[in-house]
Design an enzyme around this catalytic site. Structure first.
Site, short mmCIF file in Angstrom:
data_model
loop_
_atom_site.label_atom_id
_atom_site.label_comp_id
_atom_site.label_asym_id
_atom_site.label_seq_id
_atom_site.Cartn_x
_atom_site.Cartn_y
_atom_site.Cartn_z
N ASP A 1 74.53 60.42 57.37
CA ASP A 1 75.09 60.82 58.65
C ASP A 1 74.13 60.56 59.81
O ASP A 1 72.94 60.27 59.60
CB ASP A 1 75.51 62.29 58.62
CG ASP A 1 74.48 63.19 57.92
OD1 ASP A 1 73.32 62.77 57.80
OD2 ASP A 1 74.85 64.29 57.50
N ASP B 1 76.94 76.99 55.06
CA ASP B 1 78.40 77.14 54.94
C ASP B 1 78.97 76.24 53.84
O ASP B 1 80.17 76.12 53.70
CB ASP B 1 79.07 76.82 56.28
CG ASP B 1 78.74 75.42 56.79
OD1 ASP B 1 78.07 74.65 56.05
OD2 ASP B 1 79.17 75.08 57.90
N HIS C 1 78.45 72.91 53.57
CA HIS C 1 78.72 71.50 53.93
C HIS C 1 77.80 70.54 53.18
O HIS C 1 76.68 70.90 52.82
CB HIS C 1 78.68 71.27 55.44
CG HIS C 1 77.32 71.33 56.09
ND1 HIS C 1 77.03 72.15 57.16
CD2 HIS C 1 76.16 70.67 55.85
CE1 HIS C 1 75.78 71.97 57.54
NE2 HIS C 1 75.22 71.07 56.74
N GLU D 1 82.01 69.54 57.31
CA GLU D 1 82.05 70.99 57.53
C GLU D 1 83.21 71.60 56.73
O GLU D 1 84.12 70.88 56.30
CB GLU D 1 82.24 71.27 59.02
CG GLU D 1 81.15 70.68 59.92
CD GLU D 1 79.84 71.47 59.88
OE1 GLU D 1 79.52 72.10 58.84
OE2 GLU D 1 79.11 71.44 60.89
C1 F6R Z 1 71.72 65.80 56.56
C2 F6R Z 1 72.85 66.38 55.83
C3 F6R Z 1 73.10 67.85 55.86
C4 F6R Z 1 71.90 68.65 55.36
C5 F6R Z 1 72.21 70.15 55.35
C6 F6R Z 1 71.01 70.96 54.91
O1 F6R Z 1 71.69 64.39 56.38
O2 F6R Z 1 73.56 65.67 55.23
O3 F6R Z 1 74.22 68.15 55.07
O4 F6R Z 1 71.57 68.22 54.07
O5 F6R Z 1 72.58 70.55 56.63
O6 F6R Z 1 69.97 70.79 55.83
P1 F6R Z 1 68.51 71.35 55.51
O7 F6R Z 1 67.99 70.57 54.37
O8 F6R Z 1 67.74 71.06 56.79
O9 F6R Z 1 68.66 72.79 55.22
#
Ligand code: F6R
Length: 263
Positions: free
Chosen positions: A67, A136, A138, A143
């Site tokens: 992403d 959450d 995701h 989301e």
């Molecule tokens: C980022 C991504 C997100 C993160 C998730 C957890 O490329 O795909 O899904 O993996 O938000 O983020 P952290 O590791 O910062 O807690």
């Protein structure tokens, strides 16, 4: 799902890096799906270390990131382009033309998303997809309520995700880009293997929902229960709300015992 519970973040990062290293040694032209965020940083550090000390070779590896925020230039200090160059790409021998990150400043996002999907197919599909998880549930920026069959597209970020990322954009949710291009849940599910990583108590509920809860678009990571090769690598804190911790630990201990017997 295979659930690997490690005592510390450092160990979970090593275990994930070792899975990637072993796959790369077997298949030098490995196709990796990569995530940003705090969780995979230790994995990238371990891979960089393997490159430096053991000459782990990334020259034929292709990568696709999950992403990128919409509207911020690739050289923005908190773009995912900058993140990946800083934590991995500039530190290993991957050719610049081999890595792919969604281009969120392009005109014609829909066409870009189609080309991104096509490039993954042209590369032979993703062998290993690295994933973090949001509080959450995701994965990528899919989301809660994202279609479990979704493809690469633009998603609007929830307030919780904006808050989680606010520190990178001056501290307030108003300055965080409101949308992102993300691989879809369906795109992620086509990876041959998925490694879902999580560390720390704040991720415990999301992990319990994803691993032991119902499969639902309310918890996009829960769809990994349907993936034939999903490996969940977490530390004790992130595992703290799972019901079957002892069983998962026993399963993994048995696997290691079998592997050591096989030599
Ligand atoms: C980022 C991504 C997100 C993160 C998730 C957890 O490329 O795909 O899904 O993996 O938000 O983020 P952290 O590791 O910062 O807690």
């Amino acid at each position: 799902m295979e659930i690997i519970i490690q005592p510390t973040y450092a160990r979970l990062a090593e275990v994930a890096a070792e899975i990637i290293r072993d796959a790369l040694l077997k298949k030098p032209n490995l196709v990796l799906g990569l995530a940003t965020g705090s969780t995979p940083i230790g994995v990238y550090e371990a891979l960089v270390q393997m490159h430096r000390t053991d000459r782990l070779d990334f020259s034929n590896v292709t990568t696709f990131n999950l992403d990128e925020y919409v509207g911020i230039p690739p050289d923005h200090p908190y773009s995912y382009h900058t993140f990946m160059r800083t934590h991995l790409f500039n530190l290993i021998n991957i050719p610049v033309e081999n890595y792919h990150i969604p281009q969120s400043t392009v005109v014609g996002h829909a066409e870009f998303c189609e080309r991104y999907e096509a490039a993954i197919v042209d590369a032979g599909g993703i062998d290993i997809q690295v994933l973090g998880i949001g509080r959450d549930g995701h994965i990528g920026f899919n989301e809660p309520s994202s279609s479990l069959g979704s493809r690469t597209r633009i998603k609007t970020l929830t307030r919780g995700t904006l808050e989680a990322n606010a520190s990178h954009f001056g501290g307030t949710v108003d300055t965080v880009p409101k949308m992102a291009i993300t691989m879809g849940v369906g795109t992620i599910m086509e990876a041959k293997q998925c490694l879902l990583l999580a560390s720390g108590g704040p991720k415990a509920e999301a992990i319990a929902n994803a691993v032991e809860g119902p499969i639902t678009a309310e918890v996009p990571a829960s769809v990994l229960q349907m993936h034939p090769r999903a490996v969940v690598i977490i530390d004790d804190a992130a595992a703290s709300q799972l019901k079957r911790v002892d069983y998962y630990k026993q399963v993994y201990a048995n696997k290691l015992e079998l592997l050591s017997r096989d030599g």
